[in-house]
Every structure is written in C-alpha cells, then in structure tokens.
Write a protein that holds these residues in place. Structure first.
Motif, PDB file in Angstrom:
ATOM      1  N   SER A 236       7.100 -49.647 -12.290  1.00 38.24           N
ATOM      2  CA  SER A 236       7.404 -48.256 -11.987  1.00 38.24           C
ATOM      3  C   SER A 236       8.571 -47.835 -12.862  1.00 38.24           C
ATOM      4  O   SER A 236       9.699 -48.249 -12.654  1.00 38.24           O
ATOM      5  CB  SER A 236       7.770 -48.102 -10.515  1.00 38.24           C
ATOM      6  N   SER A 237       8.292 -47.048 -13.867  1.00 37.75           N
ATOM      7  CA  SER A 237       9.356 -46.626 -14.790  1.00 37.75           C
ATOM      8  C   SER A 237       9.080 -45.202 -15.237  1.00 37.75           C
ATOM      9  O   SER A 237       9.033 -44.910 -16.421  1.00 37.75           O
ATOM     10  CB  SER A 237       9.395 -47.553 -16.001  1.00 37.75           C
ATOM     11  N   VAL A 238       8.875 -44.328 -14.266  1.00 36.67           N
ATOM     12  CA  VAL A 238       8.467 -42.965 -14.586  1.00 36.67           C
ATOM     13  C   VAL A 238       9.655 -42.013 -14.554  1.00 36.67           C
ATOM     14  O   VAL A 238      10.120 -41.551 -15.591  1.00 36.67           O
ATOM     15  CB  VAL A 238       7.361 -42.488 -13.625  1.00 36.67           C
ATOM     16  N   LEU A 239      10.161 -41.721 -13.361  1.00 34.64           N
ATOM     17  CA  LEU A 239      11.252 -40.768 -13.191  1.00 34.64           C
ATOM     18  C   LEU A 239      12.119 -41.184 -12.018  1.00 34.64           C
ATOM     19  O   LEU A 239      11.650 -41.833 -11.078  1.00 34.64           O
ATOM     20  CB  LEU A 239      10.705 -39.357 -12.922  1.00 34.64           C
ATOM     21  N   ALA A 240      13.370 -40.760 -12.027  1.00 33.56           N
ATOM     22  CA  ALA A 240      14.248 -40.927 -10.873  1.00 33.56           C
ATOM     23  C   ALA A 240      13.955 -39.823  -9.863  1.00 33.56           C
ATOM     24  O   ALA A 240      13.629 -38.692 -10.248  1.00 33.56           O
ATOM     25  CB  ALA A 240      15.711 -40.875 -11.291  1.00 33.56           C
ATOM     26  N   TYR A 241      14.066 -40.151  -8.576  1.00 33.77           N
ATOM     27  CA  TYR A 241      13.742 -39.165  -7.555  1.00 33.77           C
ATOM     28  C   TYR A 241      14.453 -39.516  -6.257  1.00 33.77           C
ATOM     29  O   TYR A 241      14.981 -40.612  -6.088  1.00 33.77           O
ATOM     30  CB  TYR A 241      12.231 -39.113  -7.301  1.00 33.77           C
ATOM     31  N   GLU A 242      14.472 -38.554  -5.336  1.00 30.59           N
ATOM     32  CA  GLU A 242      14.902 -38.785  -3.962  1.00 30.59           C
ATOM     33  C   GLU A 242      13.774 -38.355  -3.039  1.00 30.59           C
ATOM     34  O   GLU A 242      13.073 -37.375  -3.326  1.00 30.59           O
ATOM     35  CB  GLU A 242      16.152 -37.974  -3.624  1.00 30.59           C
ATOM     36  N   LEU A 243      13.623 -39.064  -1.946  1.00 27.76           N
ATOM     37  CA  LEU A 243      12.628 -38.719  -0.937  1.00 27.76           C
ATOM     38  C   LEU A 243      13.359 -38.326   0.336  1.00 27.76           C
ATOM     39  O   LEU A 243      14.022 -39.143   0.962  1.00 27.76           O
ATOM     40  CB  LEU A 243      11.693 -39.901  -0.670  1.00 27.76           C
ATOM     41  N   VAL A 244      13.270 -37.065   0.700  1.00 27.41           N
ATOM     42  CA  VAL A 244      13.917 -36.544   1.907  1.00 27.41           C
ATOM     43  C   VAL A 244      12.831 -36.362   2.966  1.00 27.41           C
ATOM     44  O   VAL A 244      11.892 -35.595   2.764  1.00 27.41           O
ATOM     45  CB  VAL A 244      14.615 -35.207   1.628  1.00 27.41           C
ATOM     46  N   GLN A 245      12.959 -37.070   4.075  1.00 28.45           N
ATOM     47  CA  GLN A 245      11.930 -37.047   5.108  1.00 28.45           C
ATOM     48  C   GLN A 245      12.438 -36.432   6.401  1.00 28.45           C
ATOM     49  O   GLN A 245      13.581 -36.663   6.805  1.00 28.45           O
ATOM     50  CB  GLN A 245      11.428 -38.464   5.398  1.00 28.45           C
ATOM     51  N   GLY A 246      11.581 -35.650   7.067  1.00 24.80           N
ATOM     52  CA  GLY A 246      11.878 -35.153   8.391  1.00 24.80           C
ATOM     53  C   GLY A 246      11.951 -36.284   9.402  1.00 24.80           C
ATOM     54  O   GLY A 246      11.411 -37.366   9.170  1.00 24.80           O
ATOM     55  N   LYS A 247      12.581 -36.035  10.549  1.00 23.49           N
ATOM     56  CA  LYS A 247      12.842 -37.113  11.511  1.00 23.49           C
ATOM     57  C   LYS A 247      11.576 -37.681  12.141  1.00 23.49           C
ATOM     58  O   LYS A 247      11.599 -38.785  12.692  1.00 23.49           O
ATOM     59  CB  LYS A 247      13.784 -36.612  12.608  1.00 23.49           C
ATOM     60  N   LEU A 248      10.454 -36.968  12.058  1.00 20.61           N
ATOM     61  CA  LEU A 248       9.211 -37.468  12.646  1.00 20.61           C
ATOM     62  C   LEU A 248       8.339 -38.215  11.651  1.00 20.61           C
ATOM     63  O   LEU A 248       7.265 -38.702  11.999  1.00 20.61           O
ATOM     64  CB  LEU A 248       8.409 -36.299  13.249  1.00 20.61           C
ATOM     65  N   VAL A 249       8.784 -38.335  10.421  1.00 20.24           N
ATOM     66  CA  VAL A 249       8.011 -39.028   9.394  1.00 20.24           C
ATOM     67  C   VAL A 249       8.277 -40.524   9.470  1.00 20.24           C
ATOM     68  O   VAL A 249       9.426 -40.959   9.374  1.00 20.24           O
ATOM     69  CB  VAL A 249       8.363 -38.498   7.986  1.00 20.24           C
ATOM     70  N   LYS A 250       7.227 -41.313   9.644  1.00 21.67           N
ATOM     71  CA  LYS A 250       7.344 -42.767   9.687  1.00 21.67           C
ATOM     72  C   LYS A 250       6.765 -43.419   8.436  1.00 21.67           C
ATOM     73  O   LYS A 250       6.888 -44.621   8.240  1.00 21.67           O
ATOM     74  CB  LYS A 250       6.609 -43.319  10.920  1.00 21.67           C
ATOM     75  N   TRP A 251       6.121 -42.623   7.628  1.00 23.61           N
ATOM     76  CA  TRP A 251       5.348 -43.134   6.492  1.00 23.61           C
ATOM     77  C   TRP A 251       6.235 -43.640   5.368  1.00 23.61           C
ATOM     78  O   TRP A 251       7.328 -43.142   5.140  1.00 23.61           O
ATOM     79  CB  TRP A 251       4.456 -42.005   5.985  1.00 23.61           C
ATOM     80  N   SER A 252       5.754 -44.626   4.635  1.00 19.54           N
ATOM     81  CA  SER A 252       6.382 -45.096   3.413  1.00 19.54           C
ATOM     82  C   SER A 252       5.279 -45.503   2.454  1.00 19.54           C
ATOM     83  O   SER A 252       4.239 -46.020   2.871  1.00 19.54           O
ATOM     84  CB  SER A 252       7.291 -46.295   3.678  1.00 19.54           C
ATOM     85  N   SER A 253       5.493 -45.278   1.166  1.00 19.23           N
ATOM     86  CA  SER A 253       4.486 -45.658   0.179  1.00 19.23           C
ATOM     87  C   SER A 253       4.280 -47.165   0.122  1.00 19.23           C
ATOM     88  O   SER A 253       3.297 -47.640  -0.429  1.00 19.23           O
ATOM     89  CB  SER A 253       4.887 -45.152  -1.207  1.00 19.23           C
ATOM     90  N   MET A 254       5.202 -47.930   0.717  1.00 20.42           N
ATOM     91  CA  MET A 254       5.083 -49.383   0.695  1.00 20.42           C
ATOM     92  C   MET A 254       4.258 -49.929   1.852  1.00 20.42           C
ATOM     93  O   MET A 254       3.987 -51.121   1.917  1.00 20.42           O
ATOM     94  CB  MET A 254       6.485 -50.013   0.727  1.00 20.42           C
TER      95      MET A 254
END
Length: 394
Positions: free
Chosen positions: A89-107
């Motif tokens: 993974s060497s595309v772009l730097a980013y931040e992931l801001v999630q709402g409090k009800l989000v449990k999902w992760s790409s992993m």
C-alpha cells in the motif's frame, strides 16, 4: 481582497482549531464504540509494508489514457468470495474519521456481520492538505454517526508528498490515485466532495470509473467549474504566481518569519504569506531541536497540477452524466473565482438534460462565504451538504 487572500484569511482564523484537534487524534481499538468520532491515520507506507486484501471494489472496465486499465472503485462488485490478495500500500496518506456507530474496518472485511458503512471522500485544493477538512469532517461524523469520512492528502501535498509519484501530475492522474486508494481500502463511496482543484478531481473520478454506477453517488464540486479557471485579476494574488515564486525559494529555510517577509515584499498579502508557511515543518525528527524548516509539498509537481487544473475541461462529463450520478455545484457568494454567466447557463442546462437521463445536476450558492467555503461559513455549508447523508443506511 483577492481570491487567495480570502482563502488565507479564513484559514488563518481556523488554524488554531485545526492544530488543536489534529494534535489529539486517538487510536481506539476496533471493538470499542466511542462517544466521539474515531479517527484512524494511515502512515506513509513503504514498499516492504503489505497487508492482506480480502475484498476489493472493482469496476467492469475503464481506460485512463496512458495509465492503463483500471478496475476499481465506486461500484459494488467484488474480486471473488473469500479471495485474499497481498500487495503493498503506497498510494496516498489519509485519515479515516468514523462516526461512533461505525464498527467496520478494512482489515476485517471477512466478518460479514459488520456491514460496510456509508462512506464519503473529501479532497482539498492546491497547496492545501487533508487537515483543511479535519474539523468539518469530525462535525459530520458527530451528526451522522453511521458514516465514515476519508480525508486525503493528494499527490505532491501534505504527507503524500513523500510518495514519489511519476508524472504527469494532472487532474486525471490525481483522480486515479484516489481511485486506487479507495480500492485498497475496500470501500464504496456514496459521496465525493472536492474543493477547488479537488472539485475537478472528483469529476475526473466519475469520468474514469465504470458506467453505469449500481448505486446513487453524490458528487459535490465546491467553488470550481468544470472548465476554464478564472482565479484572480490585475492586482490580485494568483495561485500560479504564488507557486512560481515559491519555486524560487530554497527547500530549507531558517524561519517562517523570513518567508512571510519575502512574500510580502514580493507583493503577496500577509494573509497569503502566513497561510503558505503552514506548509513548513522542522527538518529534525520529532522531539529533537531543529534550526531549519522544510516544505512538506512538492512544488514542481504542484505547478504541473495547477496548470492541468487551468487546462482540464470536464464539461462533457457534466453534460453526459452516467446513470446514478448526481453532481452538485456550489458557488461561494463572495468568491473571486469569477463564475462566468456561461458557466451558470451550462450548469442549468445540464440540470434539465441529466434529469432525463437518470442522473442529476444541481446548483447551490453558499451565502456569506468566499472561496474557502468550509472555513468562511461552515454552518451554511454543513446545512447544504447534510441532505447527502440523511436517510442512508449501511
């Protein structure tokens, strides 16, 4: 006050809030649910960093000039049940801001009990960074706790400047970067928001993905037109002139004050000068004394990007929208971006034709705001954007 002066003055007033919020980012565990938005930051990945990809969003097919064939993003198709793919993974730097009800992760995409949440991608403009959207994204996450928001540093900007991208540095190649990123994250964005240069980038993303899209996608183009760029006139600060002057400065400097003085002496406004030096960081590692500062961006690449921004014409995309895409243009009331009457007429004409073809085009005006819309009138912008996030379930 000029186009850039309005932008810089607004940013200067918001800088303390950006810095204080971004300085307190948390790294909570996936299992926990917090009362405030969760923020995950992707560090710059190097070639020996790999992760297992068990699900990737792909498209039917799309050809992107000389970049080759792209199969990714914005569509709800997968590479195959349970397939694992390992790649760097060497595309772009980013931040992931999630709402409090989000449990999902790409992993943890193999866990089908955790549905993919609705996702919005937010892009900054020339000489900006993902931090420009930080405060606004956290507010969205608090109001819409089932959503997650991806804030991206575009190529040559912010932390993504450490990823050495091959040219050409264009609107199209920048859009392709973002498509690759969301494919790696295995997300299917429902909303794309781009400010200024980022506005043309999100339109280019729509142009490059497979058509028709199987679910509605809302695209927001903030204070940018699909075609000719009219930024500044005689006596105004102009981005191209600013970039040209910055390219003459050394990569390492002794102080921010020296750069501010040099910019003011050259004829740029003090607000612009103070905004520009927020892109300087200490050259030494964190926690150690440093006597010099260096630029975080790649000005050679940014110069190409801005030229492409001026030259890129995406009217054909707007006037021939694929089914399932809804494009919203937002004009700042006080913007010196100078929307021409021709621009407004073509957008209104596209509104009618898009409705007939199953797409959608709308025009909005943000009152009491200059070009830096998310800092000048965040409440007004929040109200206008909010309807894109209401009533959408994971």
């Amino acid at each position: 006050m000029s186009y850039i002066s309005i932008l810089a003055a607004s940013f200067h007033g918001q800088r303390a809030a950006f810095n204080s919020a971004d300085a307190q980012l948390k790294f909570p565990s996936l299992a926990s649910i917090h009362r405030r938005p969760t923020i995950r930051i992707a560090r710059p990945f190097f070639q020996n960093d790999t992760f297992s990809i068990s699900r990737m969003a792909v498209g039917r097919s799309s050809r992107v000039g000389r970049e080759g064939s792209v199969r990714m993003a914005l569509v709800n198709e997968r590479l195959g049940h349970g397939r694992n793919v390992s790649e760097p993974s060497s595309v772009l730097a980013y931040e992931l801001v999630q709402g409090k009800l989000v449990k999902w992760s790409s992993m943890v995409v193999l866990d089908r009990s955790i549905p993919e949440p609705p996702t919005a991608v937010l892009l900054h403009g020339i000489l900006g960074s993902r931090k420009n959207w930080g405060t606004f994204a956290r507010r969205l996450a608090q109001e819409f706790p089932t959503w997650q928001f991806v804030l991206v540093d575009l190529r040559c900007h912010g932390d993504s400047a450490s990823f050495k991208k091959r040219g050409p540095h264009t609107v199209a190649s920048t859009a392709l970067d973002v498509l690759k990123l969301i494919a790696q994250l295995r997300i299917t964005p429902r909303v794309l928001i781009g400010h200024s240069f980022g506005g043309k980038v999100v339109l280019s993303m729509v142009e490059q993905v497979a058509k028709p899209l199987p679910r509605p996608v809302r695209v927001w183009v903030l204070d940018a037109t699909p075609g000719k760029v009219r930024a500044g006139g005689d006596g105004d600060d102009h981005p191209a002139e600013l970039i040209s002057f910055l390219r003459k400065l050394p990569m390492e400097v002794s102080s921010k004050r020296a750069i501010v003085n040099a910019l003011v002496q050259e004829g740029f406004s003090k607000d612009v000068a103070q905004w520009v030096v927020t892109n300087l960081r200490p050259t030494a590692a964190a926690g150690t004394p440093s006597s010099s500062l260096s630029w975080v961006f790649d000005l050679e690449g940014i110069s190409e990007m801005y030229q492409s921004y001026e030259e890129t014409n995406l009217w054909e995309v707007v006037e021939n929208l694929p089914r399932g895409v809804h494009v919203n243009f937002l004009k700042a009331e006080r913007s010196l971006h100078r929307w021409a009457l021709e621009d407004l007429q073509r957008i209104h004409a596209a509104e009618e034709s898009a409705a007939d073809e199953g797409g959608g085009v709308e025009m909005h005006v943000l009152e009491d705001a200059g070009h830096w819309v998310h800092a000048d009138n965040p409440d007004g912008l929040f109200r206008i954007l909010s309807f894109s996030f209401k009533g959408v379930k994971a």
